[in-house]
Design an enzyme around this catalytic site. Sequence first.
Site, mmCIF file in Angstrom:
data_model
loop_
_atom_site.group_PDB
_atom_site.id
_atom_site.type_symbol
_atom_site.label_atom_id
_atom_site.label_comp_id
_atom_site.label_asym_id
_atom_site.label_seq_id
_atom_site.Cartn_x
_atom_site.Cartn_y
_atom_site.Cartn_z
ATOM 1 N N ASP A 98 0.856 -1.184 0.000
ATOM 2 C CA ASP A 98 0.000 0.000 0.000
ATOM 3 C C ASP A 98 0.892 1.233 0.000
ATOM 4 O OD1 ASP A 98 -1.924 1.847 0.245
ATOM 5 O OD2 ASP A 98 -2.888 0.987 1.998
ATOM 6 N N ASP B 245 -0.041 4.536 0.012
ATOM 7 C CA ASP B 245 -0.659 5.816 0.382
ATOM 8 C C ASP B 245 -0.311 6.201 1.832
ATOM 9 O OD1 ASP B 245 -2.095 3.982 1.769
ATOM 10 O OD2 ASP B 245 -4.062 4.683 1.153
#
Length: 217
Positions: free
Chosen positions: A188, A190
Amino acid sequence: MELPAAGRVSSEGAPTATVAEVRCPGPAPLRLLEWRVAAGAAVRIGSVLAVFEAAASAQPAGAPQSRAASGGCVRPARPERRLRSERAGVVRELCAQPGQVVAPGAVLVKLEGCSHPVVMKGLCAECGQDLTQLQSKNGRQQVPLSTATVSMVHSVPELMVSSEQAEQLGREDQQRLHRNRKLVLMVDLDQTLIHTTEQHCQQMSNKGIIHFQLGRG
């Protein structure tokens, strides 16, 4: 002719399969010539389930009937009738044998309604039923039409499968990865697993944290 089966809803709000009894149409007895389906077969609306002919009134019920009359003359064939399904589903039980004379109203087939576990743009991939037409006809109906509630492909949101199908596909994928010794790393980006900065970051000695630098910057 089918005995209507009311839809039911499970505690999770998903529709459960209903079983409809397909009965012999009247008004006269019919002789079952052959089945066009087998137990476990999926059928669509309009699929031919069986082929019948009118039964002779003097013929005992259940006894096979000869097509040849005495004296070597061939008896004229009676017109055949095809019994078609009025709903989509899966055949669970055949309740008569070929050659048997069936009385009007007798149960012929037990048909489990399709739960539409895979839907693509409103069409069931199992039986071909257009669920948008059913929804427009039963706009006030509170019973869900399909068990397909899980979107499997982000780029194709119209493709939906049931939770059971999703779990099965997930297990098969996991078994395949372990069998091929190939695992998938999902990262991930972000600011959850990987944090980036354009400024100088002082090295920290926290266990489990890895520092690295991309390019020359």
